[in-house]
Enzyme design. Structure first.
Site, PDB file in Angstrom:
ATOM      1  N   GLY A   8       0.828  -1.212   0.000  1.00 25.88           N
ATOM      2  CA  GLY A   8       0.000   0.000   0.000  1.00 25.88           C
ATOM      3  C   GLY A   8       0.855   1.250   0.000  1.00 25.88           C
ATOM      4  O   GLY A   8       0.523   2.246   0.649  1.00 25.88           O
ATOM      5  N   ILE A   9       1.946   1.224  -0.766  1.00 23.25           N
ATOM      6  CA  ILE A   9       2.895   2.350  -0.759  1.00 23.25           C
ATOM      7  C   ILE A   9       2.339   3.596  -1.445  1.00 23.25           C
ATOM      8  O   ILE A   9       2.845   4.702  -1.232  1.00 23.25           O
ATOM      9  CB  ILE A   9       4.245   1.920  -1.417  1.00 23.25           C
ATOM     10  CG1 ILE A   9       5.372   2.868  -1.010  1.00 23.25           C
ATOM     11  CG2 ILE A   9       4.119   1.825  -2.946  1.00 23.25           C
ATOM     12  CD1 ILE A   9       6.762   2.390  -1.346  1.00 23.25           C
ATOM     13  N   ASP A  13       0.083   6.994   4.179  1.00 17.10           N
ATOM     14  CA  ASP A  13       1.084   6.497   5.122  1.00 17.10           C
ATOM     15  C   ASP A  13       2.224   5.790   4.400  1.00 17.10           C
ATOM     16  O   ASP A  13       3.388   5.892   4.805  1.00 17.10           O
ATOM     17  CB  ASP A  13       0.445   5.517   6.123  1.00 17.10           C
ATOM     18  CG  ASP A  13      -0.508   6.215   7.081  1.00 17.10           C
ATOM     19  OD1 ASP A  13      -0.728   7.426   6.917  1.00 17.10           O
ATOM     20  OD2 ASP A  13      -1.037   5.544   7.986  1.00 17.10           O
ATOM     21  N   LEU A  80       0.061  -1.787   4.982  1.00 13.59           N
ATOM     22  CA  LEU A  80      -0.775  -0.581   5.066  1.00 13.59           C
ATOM     23  C   LEU A  80      -1.883  -0.607   4.018  1.00 13.59           C
ATOM     24  O   LEU A  80      -2.616   0.362   3.867  1.00 13.59           O
ATOM     25  CB  LEU A  80       0.085   0.673   4.841  1.00 13.59           C
ATOM     26  CG  LEU A  80       1.393   0.772   5.621  1.00 13.59           C
ATOM     27  CD1 LEU A  80       2.102   2.077   5.301  1.00 13.59           C
ATOM     28  CD2 LEU A  80       1.135   0.687   7.116  1.00 13.59           C
ATOM     29  N   ALA A  81      -1.976  -1.707   3.275  1.00 14.23           N
ATOM     30  CA  ALA A  81      -2.938  -1.753   2.172  1.00 14.23           C
ATOM     31  C   ALA A  81      -4.301  -2.235   2.648  1.00 14.23           C
ATOM     32  O   ALA A  81      -4.423  -2.883   3.686  1.00 14.23           O
ATOM     33  CB  ALA A  81      -2.418  -2.668   1.074  1.00 14.23           C
ATOM     34  N   GLN A  83      -8.899  -1.481   1.962  1.00 15.89           N
ATOM     35  CA  GLN A  83      -9.914  -0.430   1.871  1.00 15.89           C
ATOM     36  C   GLN A  83      -9.871   0.355   3.187  1.00 15.89           C
ATOM     37  O   GLN A  83     -10.083  -0.200   4.251  1.00 15.89           O
ATOM     38  CB  GLN A  83     -11.276  -1.105   1.637  1.00 15.89           C
ATOM     39  CG  GLN A  83     -12.339  -0.211   1.051  1.00 15.89           C
ATOM     40  CD  GLN A  83     -12.738   0.941   1.936  1.00 15.89           C
ATOM     41  OE1 GLN A  83     -12.232   2.077   1.787  1.00 15.89           O
ATOM     42  NE2 GLN A  83     -13.608   0.676   2.869  1.00 15.89           N
ATOM     43  N   SER A 125      -6.419   0.078  13.785  1.00 11.89           N
ATOM     44  CA  SER A 125      -7.145   1.351  13.777  1.00 11.89           C
ATOM     45  C   SER A 125      -7.897   1.582  15.082  1.00 11.89           C
ATOM     46  O   SER A 125      -8.493   0.668  15.654  1.00 11.89           O
ATOM     47  CB  SER A 125      -8.143   1.354  12.627  1.00 11.89           C
ATOM     48  OG  SER A 125      -9.038   2.435  12.765  1.00 11.89           O
ATOM     49  N   GLU A 127     -10.608   2.912  15.235  1.00  4.94           N
ATOM     50  CA  GLU A 127     -12.035   2.679  14.986  1.00  4.94           C
ATOM     51  C   GLU A 127     -12.506   1.426  15.719  1.00  4.94           C
ATOM     52  O   GLU A 127     -13.683   1.273  16.012  1.00  4.94           O
ATOM     53  CB  GLU A 127     -12.295   2.537  13.483  1.00  4.94           C
ATOM     54  CG  GLU A 127     -12.150   3.825  12.701  1.00  4.94           C
ATOM     55  CD  GLU A 127     -13.281   4.819  12.930  1.00  4.94           C
ATOM     56  OE1 GLU A 127     -14.428   4.389  13.097  1.00  4.94           O
ATOM     57  OE2 GLU A 127     -13.000   6.030  12.949  1.00  4.94           O
ATOM     58  N   TYR A 149     -15.681  -1.414   8.465  1.00  4.64           N
ATOM     59  CA  TYR A 149     -14.233  -1.181   8.475  1.00  4.64           C
ATOM     60  C   TYR A 149     -13.645  -1.553   9.833  1.00  4.64           C
ATOM     61  O   TYR A 149     -12.629  -2.257   9.930  1.00  4.64           O
ATOM     62  CB  TYR A 149     -13.967   0.299   8.166  1.00  4.64           C
ATOM     63  CG  TYR A 149     -12.535   0.750   8.404  1.00  4.64           C
ATOM     64  CD1 TYR A 149     -11.551   0.520   7.449  1.00  4.64           C
ATOM     65  CD2 TYR A 149     -12.167   1.424   9.582  1.00  4.64           C
ATOM     66  CE1 TYR A 149     -10.236   0.944   7.648  1.00  4.64           C
ATOM     67  CE2 TYR A 149     -10.861   1.839   9.787  1.00  4.64           C
ATOM     68  CZ  TYR A 149      -9.901   1.595   8.824  1.00  4.64           C
ATOM     69  OH  TYR A 149      -8.601   2.013   9.030  1.00  4.64           O
ATOM     70  N   HIS A 179      -4.944  10.288  11.505  1.00  3.76           N
ATOM     71  CA  HIS A 179      -3.794  11.151  11.213  1.00  3.76           C
ATOM     72  C   HIS A 179      -3.914  11.654   9.792  1.00  3.76           C
ATOM     73  O   HIS A 179      -4.283  10.911   8.885  1.00  3.76           O
ATOM     74  CB  HIS A 179      -2.467  10.431  11.476  1.00  3.76           C
ATOM     75  CG  HIS A 179      -2.417   9.042  10.949  1.00  3.76           C
ATOM     76  ND1 HIS A 179      -3.034   7.982  11.590  1.00  3.76           N
ATOM     77  CD2 HIS A 179      -1.856   8.547   9.835  1.00  3.76           C
ATOM     78  CE1 HIS A 179      -2.835   6.883  10.878  1.00  3.76           C
ATOM     79  NE2 HIS A 179      -2.127   7.200   9.801  1.00  3.76           N
TER      80      HIS A 179
END
Ligand code: NAP
Length: 323
Positions: A8-9, A13, A80-81, A83, A125, A127, A149, A179
């Site tokens: 997830g580059i 982040d 970091l990848a 949805q 997260s 969340e 999520y 963030h």
């Protein structure tokens, strides 16, 4: 030279983490679902597009994950990848659940399959905590997720904890509170507010339509948060950490700060649109990052008003550079 693989580059982040790790002398490889098609705009914006090696990888396809791991042979993987939008997760719950829970499981299995020596950072997260009410959440706070999520992130958190215990993997989750930065996509409310405030200050007649502005969140500065990810991976023992500023503000405070930065009164321009309310939402999210402070020596330097100012300044610089 240490080698890091950032899944997830292309995201906010991912780009900041790539920059941090390059500065620390790492060889950085990154993945996107389709590296041939992605513009990697965030990497280009940070001036590091040519300094990272890019691979296509689908987290939900075990073969693809295994193949990239075998090819790159990283020391550290940062996942970091997936949805990442809470709002979108109500519209695409299956895609959200799959990309986060199956995605994380595939990374864990691939690490196990390749010998279990690779360290893993998992993007957890805040969340997951749900409504923190008048208490601040830390690593011992129970999860009460209130969106698809958050449900997915909670499952992924326990997958990581289970693989750590069951197979002795170096795997940890950062339970990060919100963030923000100029690299945040437009679909996120903070970027939507900053962009609208800037356009209105430039003469646009538009109104800004927002959902529930009384919700409170703990907003920090993304470049500082990727530093916490890196620090977690340098510890002797893999552990989970809550990463936050420790302060929360209402969305209305965020809006007021953004409009104030450009010399405008927000009340004249903002309209509450109940169709933008989420089916279930979190009234208050606030973190207690004492463990990160004690063990990692990490603390948030930038608070909500700094974040807003830096996002507005970046918007001004972006427009001036384009002229
Ligand atoms: P982001 O900008 O949305 O980046 C996430 C990346 O994941 C995207 O660039 C995309 O890469 C990939 N992706 C998007 N949708 C996907 C899907 N359906 N399936 C597979 N991959 C998908 O997110 P971020 O803000 O950098 O956050 C990084 C991670 O931290 C995410 O897991 C997010 O959920 C988590 N997190 C973020 C925050 C925050 O406040 N920013 C807070 C807590 C946790 P490609 O399109 O190139 O494949």
């Amino acid at each position: 030279m240490k080698k890091a693989l950032i899944c997830g580059i292309s995201g906010q982040d991912g780009a900041y983490l790539a920059q941090l790790l390059l500065d620390k002398g790492y060889r950085v490889c990154g993945t996107s679902r389709d590296a041939q098609m992605s513009s990697f705009e965030n990497l280009a914006r940070l001036g590091i597009r040519e300094r990272v090696e890019l691979q296509s990888m689908s987290l939900t396809d075990f073969r693809s994950v295994l193949q990239v791991l075998a090819k790159v042979e990283p020391d550290e993987v940062y996942n970091l990848a997936g949805q990442s939008s809470v709002g979108l997760s109500f519209e695409q719950p299956v895609e959200t659940l799959e990309s986060i829970t199956i995605g994380t499981l595939n990374v864990l299995e691939a690490i196990r399959f390749t010998g279990g020596k690779i360290k893993l950072y998992n993007a957890g997260s805040s969340e997951c905590f749900g409504d923190t009410g008048d208490r601040s959440a830390d690593e011992s706070t129970p999860f009460r997720p209130r969106s698809p999520y958050a449900v997915a992130k909670a499952a992924a958190f326990w997958e990581v904890a289970n693989y750590r215990e069951a197979y002795g993997l170096f795997a940890c989750s950062g339970i990060l509170f919100n963030h923000e930065s100029p690299l945040r996509p437009q679909r996120f409310v903070t970027q939507k507010i900053v962009s609208a405030a800037y356009r209105i200050a430039q003469g646009s007649e538009e109104k800004l339509y927002l959902g529930n502005t009384s919700i409170k969140r703990d907003w920090g500065w993304a470049p500082e948060y990727v530093e916490a990810m890196y620090l977690m991976m340098q510890q002797e023992k893999p552990e989970d950490y809550a990463i936050a500023t420790g302060e929360s503000n209402t969305l209305e405070d965020f809006v007021a700060a953004a409009f104030n930065c450009v010399g405008l009164n927000w009340q004249d321009r903002v309209i509450t649109d109940t169709s933008l309310y989420r089916p279930t939402d979190i009234a208050v999210g606030r973190g207690h990052p004492a463990k990160a402070r004690e063990i990692l020596g990490w603390r948030a330097k930038s608070k909500m008003e700094d974040v807003v100012r830096m996002m507005i300044e970046a918007k001004q610089a972006e427009v001036q550079n384009a002229i």
